[in-house]
Every structure is written in structure tokens, then in C-alpha cells.
Design a protein around this motif. Structure first.
Motif, short mmCIF file in Angstrom:
data_model
loop_
_atom_site.label_atom_id
_atom_site.label_comp_id
_atom_site.label_asym_id
_atom_site.label_seq_id
_atom_site.Cartn_x
_atom_site.Cartn_y
_atom_site.Cartn_z
N ARG A 57 2.09 1.78 -3.48
CA ARG A 57 1.02 2.34 -4.32
C ARG A 57 0.83 3.83 -4.03
NH1 ARG A 57 -1.56 -2.40 -2.43
NH2 ARG A 57 -1.22 -4.08 -3.91
N ARG A 111 1.72 -4.66 -11.43
CA ARG A 111 2.87 -3.77 -11.58
C ARG A 111 4.15 -4.59 -11.53
NH1 ARG A 111 -0.98 -1.46 -8.36
NH2 ARG A 111 -1.38 0.75 -8.60
N GLU A 160 3.43 5.75 -5.69
CA GLU A 160 3.10 5.86 -7.11
C GLU A 160 2.09 6.99 -7.33
OE1 GLU A 160 1.91 2.19 -8.96
OE2 GLU A 160 1.11 3.24 -10.70
N ASP A 203 0.83 -1.21 0.00
CA ASP A 203 0.00 0.00 0.00
C ASP A 203 0.87 1.26 0.00
OD1 ASP A 203 -2.39 -1.35 -0.08
OD2 ASP A 203 -2.70 -1.29 2.09
#
Length: 140
Positions: free
Chosen positions: A19, A38, A22, A16
Motif C-alpha cells: 500500500r 485491490r 502504491e 502495508d
């Protein structure tokens, strides 16, 4: 290529969090599989290490993004990074002074309070905090 789980494990961080990096523009997968998974290159391990180290030095994610942009810029130089580091250092020093003042204020309050079984209405710490809150409310 690393999956997000393998990258997370390599840097002891949650998927998490990766992410989130990102979404914040700090990290991007090299590619995605047809299934949407990914995949990261080995450089991603180094980049996450950089992010973690910068966080440990007190940089916010926005500041880290700026550092990463500087790192990729042909126009930037070491002075640009040094200026950001000095600015962060001054900010941290100001925070430390503020926290030391808060600690000293608490030391005074604790010293003024004899403790014991006084009712809370007679607690000098609560009275002092209430007085400060009342005085703050009076300031225009």
C-alpha cells in the motif's frame, strides 16, 4: 489476478508495504473489485521484485520511481540508467568512507580506554566525546 495478500506472500512483503508503494507511485493495482479490494496482475510480482532488488542496491524509493519512469519512457536509454547507477555508486562510496572514518575514530577511543572499573567521570571515551561535542558547539 492476485489480491494484495497473495502478492505480498509471493514477494515476502507486508500488504502495508505494498500500500505504501502504491501511495509512493511505485505500484498500482490493475483493478479494484466492487468491494474495493485491490487486484494485481502477474506483472506486479515482477515490479515488486524490481523494487526490492533496487532497494537492496541502495536506491531510495524516489530513485526507484525515477528508474521505473525511465523504464517506461520511449526517450530514455541505457545511459540514463547507467548515470543513475554511477551516481548511486559514488554516493555509497562516500558513505562507506565516512563510516570507515567513524570506525577508525572509535578504534582510537577504544584503544585509549583501558576499561576497568574507573568511574564514568574518568572514562576517556566519554571525555573525548564530550570534548568533540563542546568543540562543535564553539564552531560559528
Amino acid at each position: 489476478m492476485l489480491t494484495i495478500g497473495k502478492l505480498a506472500k509471493a514477494r515476502d512483503i507486508s500488504p502495508d508495504a505494498l500500500r505504501y508503494y502504491e501511495r509512493e507511485g511505485l505500484l498500482a493495482p490493475s483493478t479494484k473489485t466492487d468491494s474495493g479490494y485491490r487486484l494485481y496482475s502477474e506483472d506486479a510480482v515482477r515490479r515488486v521484485r524490481f523494487i526490492q532488488q533496487a532497494q537492496a542496491c541502495g536506491f531510495t524509493l524516489a530513485e526507484i520511481r525515477e528508474l521505473l519512469h525511465l523504464r517506461q519512457s520511449d526517450q530514455a536509454c541505457c545511459d540514463d540508467v547507467r548515470s543513475l547507477a554511477i551516481e548511486k555508486k559514488l554516493h555509497l562510496a562516500a558513505k562507506i568512507r565516512a563510516m570507515q572514518a567513524m570506525s577508525a575514530a572509535l578504534d582510537r577511543l577504544v584503544a585509549e580506554c583501558g576499561g576497568g572499573s574507573l568511574p564514568l567521570d574518568d572514562c576517556p571515551i566519554l571525555a573525548a566525546l564530550e570534548e568533540v561535542a563542546w568543540n562543535i558547539g564553539r564552531v560559528p
